[in-house]
Design an enzyme around this catalytic site. Structure first.
Site, short mmCIF file in Angstrom:
data_model
loop_
_atom_site.label_atom_id
_atom_site.label_comp_id
_atom_site.label_asym_id
_atom_site.label_seq_id
_atom_site.Cartn_x
_atom_site.Cartn_y
_atom_site.Cartn_z
N ARG A 36 0.84 -1.20 0.00
CA ARG A 36 0.00 0.00 0.00
C ARG A 36 0.88 1.25 0.00
NH1 ARG A 36 -0.59 4.61 2.79
NH2 ARG A 36 -0.24 3.56 4.76
N ASP A 37 1.46 1.61 1.12
CA ASP A 37 2.29 2.83 1.21
C ASP A 37 3.47 2.75 0.24
OD1 ASP A 37 3.42 4.66 4.19
OD2 ASP A 37 3.31 5.22 2.09
N HIS A 228 6.09 4.56 12.54
CA HIS A 228 5.99 4.54 11.07
C HIS A 228 6.91 5.63 10.54
CE1 HIS A 228 3.56 3.98 7.27
NE2 HIS A 228 4.01 5.19 7.06
N CYS A 261 3.94 9.31 0.22
CA CYS A 261 2.56 9.72 -0.02
C CYS A 261 2.54 10.72 -1.19
CB CYS A 261 2.00 10.38 1.24
SG CYS A 261 0.39 11.12 0.92
N ASN A 270 9.51 4.33 3.09
CA ASN A 270 9.55 3.96 4.51
C ASN A 270 10.86 3.28 4.84
OD1 ASN A 270 6.57 3.76 3.54
ND2 ASN A 270 6.43 3.82 5.78
C1 LIG Z 1 -10.81 11.21 1.10
C2 LIG Z 1 -11.08 11.60 -0.35
C3 LIG Z 1 -11.90 10.53 -1.05
C4 LIG Z 1 -11.87 12.89 -0.34
O1 LIG Z 1 -11.88 13.36 -1.68
P1 LIG Z 1 -13.09 14.30 -2.13
O2 LIG Z 1 -12.84 14.65 -3.55
O3 LIG Z 1 -13.25 15.40 -1.16
O4 LIG Z 1 -14.30 13.28 -2.02
P2 LIG Z 1 -15.81 13.56 -2.35
O5 LIG Z 1 -16.55 12.98 -1.19
O6 LIG Z 1 -16.02 14.99 -2.73
O7 LIG Z 1 -16.04 12.64 -3.66
C5 LIG Z 1 -15.45 13.01 -4.87
C6 LIG Z 1 -15.64 11.83 -5.80
O8 LIG Z 1 -14.83 10.74 -5.33
C7 LIG Z 1 -15.67 9.64 -5.05
N1 LIG Z 1 -15.15 8.99 -3.82
C8 LIG Z 1 -15.11 9.52 -2.58
N2 LIG Z 1 -14.55 8.64 -1.73
C9 LIG Z 1 -14.24 7.55 -2.46
C10 LIG Z 1 -13.65 6.30 -2.15
N3 LIG Z 1 -13.24 6.03 -0.90
N4 LIG Z 1 -13.51 5.39 -3.12
C11 LIG Z 1 -13.90 5.66 -4.37
N5 LIG Z 1 -14.47 6.84 -4.75
C12 LIG Z 1 -14.63 7.77 -3.79
C13 LIG Z 1 -17.06 10.19 -4.83
O9 LIG Z 1 -17.98 9.17 -5.11
C14 LIG Z 1 -17.07 11.30 -5.85
O10 LIG Z 1 -17.26 10.70 -7.12
P3 LIG Z 1 -18.00 11.55 -8.29
O11 LIG Z 1 -19.35 11.94 -7.73
O12 LIG Z 1 -17.10 12.74 -8.54
O13 LIG Z 1 -18.04 10.59 -9.43
C15 LIG Z 1 -9.73 11.81 -1.07
O14 LIG Z 1 -9.13 12.97 -0.51
C16 LIG Z 1 -8.80 10.64 -0.93
O15 LIG Z 1 -9.07 9.57 -1.43
N6 LIG Z 1 -7.65 10.86 -0.22
C17 LIG Z 1 -6.68 9.81 0.05
C18 LIG Z 1 -5.34 10.17 -0.56
C19 LIG Z 1 -4.36 9.07 -0.22
O16 LIG Z 1 -4.63 7.89 -0.40
N7 LIG Z 1 -3.18 9.46 0.28
C20 LIG Z 1 -2.14 8.47 0.62
C21 LIG Z 1 -2.51 7.65 1.85
S1 LIG Z 1 -2.19 8.52 3.36
C22 LIG Z 1 -0.54 8.21 3.60
O17 LIG Z 1 0.15 7.72 2.75
C23 LIG Z 1 0.05 8.49 4.96
C24 LIG Z 1 0.20 7.21 5.80
C25 LIG Z 1 -1.15 6.63 6.15
O18 LIG Z 1 0.93 6.23 5.07
C26 LIG Z 1 0.94 7.50 7.10
C27 LIG Z 1 2.28 8.22 6.89
O19 LIG Z 1 3.00 7.89 5.97
O20 LIG Z 1 2.55 9.10 7.68
#
Ligand SMILES: CC(C)(COP(=O)([O-])OP(=O)([O-])OC[C@H]1O[C@@H](n2cnc3c(N)ncnc32)[C@H](O)[C@@H]1OP(=O)([O-])[O-])[C@@H](O)C(=O)NCCC(=O)NCCSC(=O)C[C@@](C)(O)CC(=O)[O-]
Length: 336
Positions: A36-37, A228, A261, A270
Site C-alpha cells: 500500500r504505502d 511509522h 505519499c 519507509n
Molecule cells: C478522502 C477523499 C476521497 C476525499 O476526496 P473528495 O474529492 O473530497 O471526495 P468527495 O466525497 O467529494 O467525492 C469526490 C468523488 O470521489 C468519489 N469517492 C469519494 N470517496 C471515495 C472512495 N473512498 N472510493 C472511491 N471513490 C470515492 C465520490 O464518489 C465522488 O465521485 P464523483 O461523484 O465525482 O463521481 C480523497 O481525498 C482521498 O481519497 N484521499 C486519500 C489520498 C491518499 O490515499 N493518500 C495516501 C494515503 S495517506 C498516507 O500515505 C500516509 C500514511 C497513512 O501512510 C501514514 C504516513 O506515511 O505518515
C-alpha cells in the site's frame, strides 16, 4: 593486569551487557506497508497480479501483517484503484493479517465486500497535509474517520489508526507533539487498537522522536502505539531505536524501502523491511522472518519497477549467502 588488557576486558563486558540488555527486547511486531504505502506513489501502474504476487512473497517470507490495499478515491490515487481485485484474489495464509486503508464510509462500503478483518484510518497531524491529502480539515477528517470506525467495530473488524505528519508537515512545517497526543487520544477513544505515528516526510530525528513520545505517552500506553518512519533523511533506524527504548513493540516498514505519499511533497520510502529485520536480528530479536526470502521479495518488486532497491541490506547481501542462518550470524556477529 596491564591497562590495555583491563580496557579490552571492560569493552568485552560492556558489549556483552549491551547485547544482553537489548536482547531482552520483547517480541517486535512488524507491520508491512509495502503493497500500500510502498506502491501508492509509483507513477507506473503495477498490475494487480504483481501486487498479489508481492503479497504472497511477503507472507512466504514470514511477514504476519501485510497492509494490502487502499480504498481511497481512484481520482486521488490511481495506483490503488484495484483494491477490490487484490483483496478478492490473494490466497490468504492462515495467521497472516491483511489490513486495508479506508478514507471514508464510501471506501468502507466497497472494502467490506472483500472479506476484510482489519481497516486502517489515517487523520493528519497538521492542517496543511489534511487539506492536501484528505480535502478536509483535521477536525472534519476525524469526524469522518469516527463514522468509519463505529461501523467497522459494529461489523466486528479491528481498527488501526495512523496519525500522519507527526513531526513535520510539508506545508505547515514543524508539528506540535501536543496536537499529535490529542489526535492519538481521540483515535484510541473511538476504538483503535493501536495508533501508528507516521513521520510522513521522514524529517524526524531520535531527539524529535523522544520529544514526541514523551508527549504521546501521557495519553497512550506503548503497547497501543506503532512507529511509522519514512527514511527520507536516513534517520529511520535511529528513530526506531529511540522508539523501542520507550517500550513500543510495533514497527511499520516497507519492502525494499518503497513508498511515500503522493500528497506529501518530497516524501520518500519507509524504513526498508529488510534493513529492519537485519537490525532486529542484530539485537537478538527473533522475528521469524526468513531474510533470504525477504530479500528475494524486495528484488522481485524492485526489478519489476526497474528501480534500485532502497534497502541497504538488500543491496549488500550478495548471493554468497545461500541461507537465512548465515545472514543472521553476520547480523548478530555470532562467530560460530
Ligand atoms: C478522502 C477523499 C476521497 C476525499 O476526496 P473528495 O474529492 O473530497 O471526495 P468527495 O466525497 O467529494 O467525492 C469526490 C468523488 O470521489 C468519489 N469517492 C469519494 N470517496 C471515495 C472512495 N473512498 N472510493 C472511491 N471513490 C470515492 C465520490 O464518489 C465522488 O465521485 P464523483 O461523484 O465525482 O463521481 C480523497 O481525498 C482521498 O481519497 N484521499 C486519500 C489520498 C491518499 O490515499 N493518500 C495516501 C494515503 S495517506 C498516507 O500515505 C500516509 C500514511 C497513512 O501512510 C501514514 C504516513 O506515511 O505518515
Amino acid at each position: 593486569m596491564c591497562l590495555l588488557r583491563r580496557i579490552v576486558k571492560l569493552k568485552v563486558q560492556n558489549v556483552y551487557n549491551l547485547t544482553r540488555t537489548l536482547s531482552t527486547l520483547p517480541e517486535i511486531r512488524i507491520y508491512e506497508v509495502g503493497p500500500r504505502d510502498g506502491l501508492q506513489n509509483e507513477s507506473k501502474f503495477v498490475p494487480t497480479d504483481i501486487k498479489i504476487e508481492l503479497i504472497h512473497k511477503l507472507a512466504a517470507a514470514g511477514i504476519r501483517n501485510i497492509e494490502s490495499a487502499s480504498f481511497v478515491s481512484p481520482k486521488w490515487v490511481k495506483q490503488m484503484s484495484d483494491g477490490m481485485e487484490v483483496m478478492k484474489n490473494i490466497i490468504r495464509t492462515p495467521g497472516v493479517n491483511y489490513p486495508v486503508l479506508i478514507p471514508n464510509l464510501k471506501g468502507y462500503e466497497t472494502a467490506i465486500k472483500c472479506n476484510i478483518e482489519e481497516i486502517a484510518i489515517f487523520p493528519s497531524g497538521s492542517e496543511g497535509f489534511s487539506q492536501k491529502n484528505l480535502n478536509c480539515s483535521v477536525e472534519e477528517g476525524l469526524k469522518r474517520f469516527k463514522e468509519v470506525a463505529v461501523q467497522a467495530l459494529k461489523d466486528g473488524l479491528r481498527v488501526r489508526g495512523y496519525v500522519s505528519c507527526v513531526v513535520g508537515c510539508p506545508y505547515d512545517g514543524p508539528v506540535n507533539p501536543k496536537s499529535i497526543a490529542k489526535i492519538t487520544e481521540e483515535l484510541l477513544d473511538i476504538g483503535c487498537y493501536e495508533v501508528s505515528l507516521g513521520d510522513t516526510i521522514g524529517v524526524g530525528t531520535a531527539g524529535s522522536v523522544q520529544r514526541l513520545l514523551r508527549e504521546v505517552l501521557t495519553v497512550a500506553k506503548p503497547e497501543n502505539l506503532a512507529l511509522h518512519f519514512h527514511d527520507t533523511y536516513g534517520q529511520g533506524l535511529s528513530n526506531l531505536l529511540a522508539g523501542l527504548e520507550f517500550g513500543i513493540k510495533t514497527v511499520d516498514s516497507s519492502i525494499s524501502g518503497l513508498g511515500g505519499c503522493p500528497y506529501a511533497r518530497g516524501a520518500t520510502g519507509n524504513l526498508a523491511t529488510e534493513d529492519l529485520v537485519y537490525f532486529l536480528y542484530g539485537l537478538g530479536v527473533n522475528t521469524n522472518i526468513d531474510l533470504v526470502k525477504l530479500v528475494e521479495a524486495g528484488r522481485f518488486i524492485s526489478n519489476f519497477l526497474g528501480k534500485t532497491t532502497e534497502s541497504r541490506v538488500n543491496r549488500a547481501i550478495s548471493d554468497r549467502f545461500k541461507n537465512h542462518s548465515d545472514i543472521v550470524k553476520i547480523a548478530a556477529c555470532i562467530s560460530q
